[in-house]
Design a protein around this motif. Structure first.
Motif, PDB file in Angstrom:
ATOM      1  N   SER A   7       0.800  -1.210   0.000  1.00  0.00           N
ATOM      2  CA  SER A   7       0.000   0.000   0.000  1.00  0.00           C
ATOM      3  C   SER A   7       0.839   1.269   0.000  1.00  0.00           C
ATOM      4  O   SER A   7       0.373   2.322  -0.426  1.00  0.00           O
ATOM      5  N   ARG A   8       2.100   1.175   0.439  1.00  0.00           N
ATOM      6  CA  ARG A   8       2.884   2.396   0.607  1.00  0.00           C
ATOM      7  C   ARG A   8       4.382   2.092   0.593  1.00  0.00           C
ATOM      8  O   ARG A   8       4.837   1.090   1.127  1.00  0.00           O
ATOM      9  N   LEU A   9       5.127   3.005  -0.052  1.00  0.00           N
ATOM     10  CA  LEU A   9       6.581   2.974   0.013  1.00  0.00           C
ATOM     11  C   LEU A   9       7.014   4.043   1.011  1.00  0.00           C
ATOM     12  O   LEU A   9       6.592   5.196   0.909  1.00  0.00           O
ATOM     13  N   ILE A  10       7.861   3.681   1.958  1.00  0.00           N
ATOM     14  CA  ILE A  10       8.356   4.623   2.951  1.00  0.00           C
ATOM     15  C   ILE A  10       9.867   4.742   2.758  1.00  0.00           C
ATOM     16  O   ILE A  10      10.604   3.761   2.880  1.00  0.00           O
ATOM     17  N   PHE A  11      10.323   5.954   2.448  1.00  0.00           N
ATOM     18  CA  PHE A  11      11.727   6.174   2.115  1.00  0.00           C
ATOM     19  C   PHE A  11      12.569   6.406   3.362  1.00  0.00           C
ATOM     20  O   PHE A  11      12.113   6.960   4.357  1.00  0.00           O
ATOM     21  N   ALA A  12      13.841   6.005   3.266  1.00  0.00           N
ATOM     22  CA  ALA A  12      14.748   6.120   4.402  1.00  0.00           C
ATOM     23  C   ALA A  12      15.448   7.471   4.465  1.00  0.00           C
ATOM     24  O   ALA A  12      15.912   7.875   5.532  1.00  0.00           O
ATOM     25  N   ASP A  13      15.538   8.167   3.335  1.00  0.00           N
ATOM     26  CA  ASP A  13      16.334   9.396   3.280  1.00  0.00           C
ATOM     27  C   ASP A  13      15.472  10.641   3.140  1.00  0.00           C
ATOM     28  O   ASP A  13      14.528  10.666   2.336  1.00  0.00           O
ATOM     29  N   ILE A  72       5.186  -3.396 -10.213  1.00  0.00           N
ATOM     30  CA  ILE A  72       3.881  -2.941 -10.675  1.00  0.00           C
ATOM     31  C   ILE A  72       4.037  -1.737 -11.589  1.00  0.00           C
ATOM     32  O   ILE A  72       4.947  -0.919 -11.404  1.00  0.00           O
ATOM     33  N   THR A  73       3.179  -1.634 -12.588  1.00  0.00           N
ATOM     34  CA  THR A  73       3.126  -0.458 -13.453  1.00  0.00           C
ATOM     35  C   THR A  73       1.877   0.333 -13.095  1.00  0.00           C
ATOM     36  O   THR A  73       0.781  -0.231 -13.005  1.00  0.00           O
ATOM     37  N   VAL A  74       2.048   1.646 -12.873  1.00  0.00           N
ATOM     38  CA  VAL A  74       0.944   2.481 -12.401  1.00  0.00           C
ATOM     39  C   VAL A  74       0.925   3.799 -13.167  1.00  0.00           C
ATOM     40  O   VAL A  74       1.881   4.154 -13.870  1.00  0.00           O
ATOM     41  N   GLU A  78      -1.443   9.396 -10.850  1.00  0.00           N
ATOM     42  CA  GLU A  78      -2.030   8.873  -9.612  1.00  0.00           C
ATOM     43  C   GLU A  78      -0.962   8.675  -8.542  1.00  0.00           C
ATOM     44  O   GLU A  78      -1.207   8.908  -7.355  1.00  0.00           O
ATOM     45  N   LEU A  79       0.223   8.256  -8.965  1.00  0.00           N
ATOM     46  CA  LEU A  79       1.311   8.098  -7.998  1.00  0.00           C
ATOM     47  C   LEU A  79       1.696   9.458  -7.425  1.00  0.00           C
ATOM     48  O   LEU A  79       1.920   9.597  -6.219  1.00  0.00           O
ATOM     49  N   LEU A  80       1.747  10.468  -8.280  1.00  0.00           N
ATOM     50  CA  LEU A  80       2.075  11.822  -7.822  1.00  0.00           C
ATOM     51  C   LEU A  80       1.077  12.307  -6.777  1.00  0.00           C
ATOM     52  O   LEU A  80       1.459  12.922  -5.767  1.00  0.00           O
ATOM     53  N   GLU A  81      -0.199  12.033  -6.993  1.00  0.00           N
ATOM     54  CA  GLU A  81      -1.234  12.466  -6.056  1.00  0.00           C
ATOM     55  C   GLU A  81      -1.079  11.820  -4.684  1.00  0.00           C
ATOM     56  O   GLU A  81      -1.558  12.360  -3.686  1.00  0.00           O
ATOM     57  N   ARG A  82      -0.387  10.696  -4.620  1.00  0.00           N
ATOM     58  CA  ARG A  82      -0.258   9.953  -3.365  1.00  0.00           C
ATOM     59  C   ARG A  82       1.055  10.208  -2.640  1.00  0.00           C
ATOM     60  O   ARG A  82       1.319   9.605  -1.603  1.00  0.00           O
ATOM     61  N   VAL A  83       1.894  11.084  -3.181  1.00  0.00           N
ATOM     62  CA  VAL A  83       3.147  11.403  -2.502  1.00  0.00           C
ATOM     63  C   VAL A  83       2.857  12.250  -1.262  1.00  0.00           C
ATOM     64  O   VAL A  83       2.130  13.245  -1.319  1.00  0.00           O
ATOM     65  N   GLU A  84       3.428  11.872  -0.133  1.00  0.00           N
ATOM     66  CA  GLU A  84       3.313  12.635   1.112  1.00  0.00           C
ATOM     67  C   GLU A  84       4.726  13.012   1.552  1.00  0.00           C
ATOM     68  O   GLU A  84       5.424  12.225   2.181  1.00  0.00           O
ATOM     69  N   GLU A  85       5.114  14.221   1.190  1.00  0.00           N
ATOM     70  CA  GLU A  85       6.502  14.635   1.432  1.00  0.00           C
ATOM     71  C   GLU A  85       6.838  14.675   2.911  1.00  0.00           C
ATOM     72  O   GLU A  85       7.952  14.305   3.310  1.00  0.00           O
ATOM     73  N   GLY A  91       1.847   6.459  -1.514  1.00  0.00           N
ATOM     74  CA  GLY A  91       0.903   5.363  -1.641  1.00  0.00           C
ATOM     75  C   GLY A  91       0.968   4.771  -3.036  1.00  0.00           C
ATOM     76  O   GLY A  91       1.171   5.492  -4.020  1.00  0.00           O
ATOM     77  N   VAL A  92       0.806   3.472  -3.125  1.00  0.00           N
ATOM     78  CA  VAL A  92       0.880   2.784  -4.419  1.00  0.00           C
ATOM     79  C   VAL A  92      -0.531   2.626  -4.985  1.00  0.00           C
ATOM     80  O   VAL A  92      -1.370   1.958  -4.386  1.00  0.00           O
ATOM     81  N   PRO A  93      -0.811   3.245  -6.152  1.00  0.00           N
ATOM     82  CA  PRO A  93      -2.141   3.123  -6.750  1.00  0.00           C
ATOM     83  C   PRO A  93      -2.337   1.773  -7.434  1.00  0.00           C
ATOM     84  O   PRO A  93      -1.421   0.944  -7.474  1.00  0.00           O
TER      85      PRO A  93
END
Length: 222
Positions: A7-13, A72-74, A78-85, A91-93
């Motif tokens: 459902s979500r990618l969480i970045f380390a940096d 996955i290809t998305v 939609e991916l841009l709309e789910r970015v939470e800086e 979030g993965v659409p």
């Protein structure tokens, strides 16, 4: 392509989510219906795209705080709309039917760096080529500015090599337009089989050598 549900990618940096948003924003501005292929594994996530107007592949790679397996290809929009800086996450659409380029990617391994070049020098060469294109278009009679003529002129300019590296200028152009040519660290030039790569801390641009056969392709992230 088989995707492991996530459902979500969480970045380390810090700043990785903002960088991804900038990358996706450019893609969508050039092509409203752009798609990207996401591959995650080994603690990193790679987001591949084929930017409109450029005959290259581009990829941003970020370390993940919570490792997962994903392919996955998305929709880029939609991916841009789910970015939470503020949360350094995205979030993965839902998956979409991917374009043909998304099925065949450069190899994951076997990359050899053969040169390093200042990013400002690469940017200057790209900007000069853009200026040349515009100047030559302006000199064409109005009746000779058809799509075929403009495409031919663009192909002539962007197929030229970057110095003696063998990397076509279209790769430098794309890296410049995508905002990859920033900072002080030199860009690395790498090769693996039929592929050439321009790599910076902000992303990579990849191209196939002219006339290269279809071998050496991969479905794993660079």
């Amino acid at each position: 392509m088989t995707a492991t549900v996530a459902s979500r990618l969480i970045f380390a940096d810090p700043g990785e989510a903002a960088g991804l948003a900038a990358f996706l924003g450019r893609l969508v501005r050039w092509e409203k219906n752009a798609a990207v292929r996401i591959q995650a594994g080994g603690g990193v996530a790679a987001v591949f795209a084929k930017p409109a107007r450029f005959e290259v592949l581009a990829v941003r790679i970020g370390r993940l705080l919570e490792p997962l397996e994903l392919d996955i290809t998305v929709s880029a929009g939609e991916l841009l709309e789910r970015v939470e800086e503020e949360r350094e996450s995205v979030g993965v659409p839902a998956a979409v039917t991917g374009p043909s380029w998304a099925g065949l990617l450069p190899p994951r391994g076997g990359w050899r760096e053969f040169a390093r070049v200042p990013v400002d020098a690469v940017g200057s060469v790209a900007a000069a080529a853009v200026g040349e294109f515009r100047e030559r278009v302006e000199k064409l009679p109005t009746g000779q500015r058809g799509r075929e003529a403009l495409d031919g002129l663009a192909e002539e300019i962007w197929s030229r090599p970057l110095g003696d590296t063998g990397l076509p200028l279209r790769a430098a152009h794309a890296a410049h337009a995508l905002g990859f040519l920033r900072g002080k660290e030199p860009a690395g030039l790498l090769e693996s089989g039929a592929w050439l790569r321009l790599r910076t801390p902000y992303g990579s641009v990849l191209v196939r050598r002219h006339g290269a056969a279809a071998g050496g392709l991969s479905v794993t992230p660079v």
